[in-house]
Design an enzyme around this catalytic site. Sequence first.
Site, PDB file in Angstrom:
ATOM      1  N   HIS A  58      45.255  67.033  24.270  1.00 34.32           N
ATOM      2  CA  HIS A  58      44.172  67.036  23.285  1.00 34.32           C
ATOM      3  C   HIS A  58      42.983  67.813  23.836  1.00 34.32           C
ATOM      4  CE1 HIS A  58      45.438  63.306  20.747  1.00 34.32           C
ATOM      5  NE2 HIS A  58      46.504  63.994  21.158  1.00 34.32           N
ATOM      6  N   GLU A  60      39.763  67.153  24.083  1.00 38.24           N
ATOM      7  CA  GLU A  60      38.856  66.435  24.981  1.00 38.24           C
ATOM      8  C   GLU A  60      39.481  66.236  26.358  1.00 38.24           C
ATOM      9  OE1 GLU A  60      37.979  64.946  20.762  1.00 38.24           O
ATOM     10  OE2 GLU A  60      39.748  65.460  21.939  1.00 38.24           O
ATOM     11  N   CYS A  88      40.037  60.639  19.350  1.00 38.39           N
ATOM     12  CA  CYS A  88      41.102  59.671  19.064  1.00 38.39           C
ATOM     13  C   CYS A  88      41.054  58.563  20.129  1.00 38.39           C
ATOM     14  CB  CYS A  88      42.462  60.373  19.087  1.00 38.39           C
ATOM     15  SG  CYS A  88      43.032  60.770  20.755  1.00 38.39           S
ATOM     16  N   CYS A  91      41.630  59.883  23.740  1.00 38.56           N
ATOM     17  CA  CYS A  91      40.496  60.659  24.242  1.00 38.56           C
ATOM     18  C   CYS A  91      39.275  59.770  24.459  1.00 38.56           C
ATOM     19  CB  CYS A  91      40.181  61.795  23.286  1.00 38.56           C
ATOM     20  SG  CYS A  91      41.506  63.033  23.220  1.00 38.56           S
TER      21      CYS A  91
END
Length: 161
Positions: A58, A60, A88, A91
């Site tokens: 992801h 992040e 999310c 993250c």
Amino acid sequence: MIDQTSALHTQMLQHCLDLAKQSVSSGGGPFAAIVVKNNDIIAKASNRVTKDCDPTSHAEVNAIRRACAALKSHQLIDCVVYSSCEPCPMCLGALFWARPLAVYFAASRRQAAAAGFDDSLIYQQIGIDGAERKIPFHHLAMADANSPFQQWQLNHNRVKY
């Protein structure tokens, strides 16, 4: 210290949105993140889940990894993280472990859900006993399970989290 002006936050979030659109154009996911320290961009990254065949890739997480490598630290001391979207659950956890000063995001998790990135199941599953979750989590008590923690506590050269 980080410049707390609204203009800087808006500029960084727009940069995230532009990076997220670039990611989509190059076959990645519609997410991007930037790590800033002392008003300088230390790291930026986009979502590479499908490109890397890695569900943890992801934006992040990728930005945290790059920033920590650049800082030679496991924490984002005196840093601010900007994200194109509300982080999310994975993250969110990574951000709490990284300990930045603040996180700013542009799109909400509801906007992400409307585009097909719905994390509501994860939020719902967190509060359920492990064995009752959609993917069951089973605790098997092992006699030696505590030994890594004991070894950690006895290690006087450990780097504390």
